[in-house]
Design a protein around this motif. Structure first.
Motif, short mmCIF file in Angstrom:
data_model
loop_
_atom_site.label_atom_id
_atom_site.label_comp_id
_atom_site.label_asym_id
_atom_site.label_seq_id
_atom_site.Cartn_x
_atom_site.Cartn_y
_atom_site.Cartn_z
N ALA A 27 -1.21 1.20 7.01
CA ALA A 27 0.00 1.10 6.45
C ALA A 27 -0.24 0.29 5.30
O ALA A 27 0.96 0.32 4.28
CB ALA A 27 1.03 -0.04 7.57
N GLU A 28 -1.09 -0.51 5.11
CA GLU A 28 -1.24 -1.38 3.94
C GLU A 28 -1.34 -0.48 2.67
O GLU A 28 -1.01 -1.00 1.72
CB GLU A 28 -2.56 -2.39 4.21
N PHE A 30 0.50 1.95 1.88
CA PHE A 30 1.79 2.30 1.07
C PHE A 30 2.42 0.90 1.00
O PHE A 30 3.23 0.92 -0.23
CB PHE A 30 2.49 3.00 2.14
N SER A 47 7.42 1.72 9.74
CA SER A 47 5.91 2.46 9.47
C SER A 47 5.05 2.28 10.78
O SER A 47 4.98 1.35 11.36
CB SER A 47 5.28 1.68 8.24
N ARG A 51 -1.92 6.46 9.87
CA ARG A 51 -1.72 8.05 9.89
C ARG A 51 -3.01 8.66 9.22
O ARG A 51 -3.89 7.96 8.79
CB ARG A 51 -0.40 8.44 9.16
N ARG A 164 5.08 7.80 -3.06
CA ARG A 164 4.18 6.81 -2.29
C ARG A 164 5.21 5.45 -2.18
O ARG A 164 4.62 4.89 -1.12
CB ARG A 164 2.82 6.57 -2.64
N SER A 170 5.37 6.51 4.10
CA SER A 170 4.38 5.87 5.18
C SER A 170 4.48 6.53 6.55
O SER A 170 3.80 6.30 7.43
CB SER A 170 4.38 4.20 5.18
N GLY A 296 1.69 8.82 13.12
CA GLY A 296 2.85 8.87 12.24
C GLY A 296 3.77 10.24 12.83
O GLY A 296 3.30 10.65 13.99
#
Length: 345
Positions: A27-28, A30, A47, A51, A164, A170, A296
């Motif tokens: 997640a970081e 995004f 989020s 993914r 993005r 995300s 995701g």
């Protein structure tokens, strides 16, 4: 008058396999691009931790063929040799007009009677392809069908420079799934399928860019999904209603109370839908498996990805009744289906 009893042979799910691209994105990734977005706090866009993104140049056909190799590695190189029907669904066809089904069949060395790309099923496409495969096998007196699904838009659409940083970016992940269906006596019987179309909602699913352009026109704006607060409210309301509706319909057809299901597997747009759907079916979280936090929103691949994972880790075992349900796009399609898991064959 006596009730009519169907004599049609039972469709069976012989086996399935999945593929997750190697690029596991946290997640970081995004978060570093996050911009001021009026939708950032919306429950639709909380989020997942991870993914997977398809590699640059990795196509729908590439991913489906890779998933199919899992089956031939598991059962032998000739496992797919007698496939008569091949159906595919790709979230983002790489080439305009044609889909990937012909390429998939060719690369797997198949000579099927029928090949068909199916684009309208969206997140419910796995169930739609089950139903279509059964219809085609029975109608043609065929032996075996292969269905393949690819979600490939996460690493292409949602990592674009202008996209993005948006809240929606995300959530999606990439992946693929394949399944083999037969009318033989081996495999997990498909107990029922139900597919419902709601064309009045079709126009609510839009692709947009800024500046505005048609998706095939050249221009500086990068295409993404056209979400607004009003559209999200409609999608939430429809999804909360449609998935339980088709799920209850199938449960009624097969004579099983939803609270007695061994497993309930849905598409996985976000955590709020997952919670609402299992509450609607009166199921505890452990009987509603998902792969959302690792993969995701996988769109059409979500159901088979989770089914495969739940079988692999022992959450679904022989004899379990598994109900699957999903809705697509902004609510223009919904489907549910049930199988009695009987192992891999």
């Amino acid at each position: 008058m006596d009730a009519l009893v169907s004599t049609a042979p039972t469709l069976r799910l012989a086996d399935l396999a999945t593929y997750r691209p190697e690029n596991r994105v946290p997640a970081e990734f995004f978060a570093q691009y996050a911009e001021t977005d009026e939708l950032a706090g919306n429950v639709m866009f909380r989020s997942p931790s991870f993914r997977h993104h398809a590699a640059d140049g990795e196509t729908s056909a590439d991913m489906i063929v890779t998933a199919a190799k899992v089956l031939t590695d598991r059962h032998g190189s000739d496992y797919l040799a007698d496939v008569d029907v091949v159906l595919t669904h790709s979230q983002l066809p790489e080439v305009p007009v044609r889909g990937c089904v012909g390429e998939v069949a060719h690369r797997l060395g198949l000579r099927p009677q029928a090949v068909l790309d199916v684009h309208n099923g969206g997140c419910a496409a796995f169930i739609l392809l089950l139903e279509l495969a059964g219809d085609l096998l029975r109608a043609r007196g065929a032996r075996k069908a292969l269905i393949g699904l690819a979600q490939n838009s996460a690493g292409q659409i949602f990592v674009q420079e202008q996209v993005r940083g948006k809240a929606q970016a995300s959530i999606p992940g990439d992946g693929a799934a394949v399944a083999v269906l037969t009318l033989s006596d081996e495999g997990s019987p498909v107990l029922d399928t139900v597919c419902r179309s709601y064309g009045q909602y079709s126009a609510d699913m839009t692709a947009v860019s800024s500046p505005e352009r048609k998706y095939w026109e050249a221009g500086p704006g990068q295409i993404h999904v056209g979400f607004t607060e009003a559209k999200i409210a409609k999608v939430l309301a429809r999804g909360n209603r449609l998935v339980p509706e088709v799920a209850y319909e199938v449960a009624d057809h097969i004579g099983v109370k939803t609270a007695d299901l061994d497993a309930f597997i849905t598409n996985q747009p976000n955590r709020i839908f997952l919670r609402n759907w299992r509450d609607a079916l009166e199921l505890p979280e452990e009987r509603h498996p998902d792969t959302f936090d690792e993969c995701g929103n996988l769109f059409a691949v979500g159901i088979p990805m989770t089914l495969d994972a739940a079988v692999n880790d022992g959450r679904i075992t022989d004899g379990n009744v598994v109900l699957m349900a999903a809705f697509a796009h902004a609510g223009d399609f919904a489907a549910a289906g049930a199988v009695r898991w009987a192992g891999r064959s």
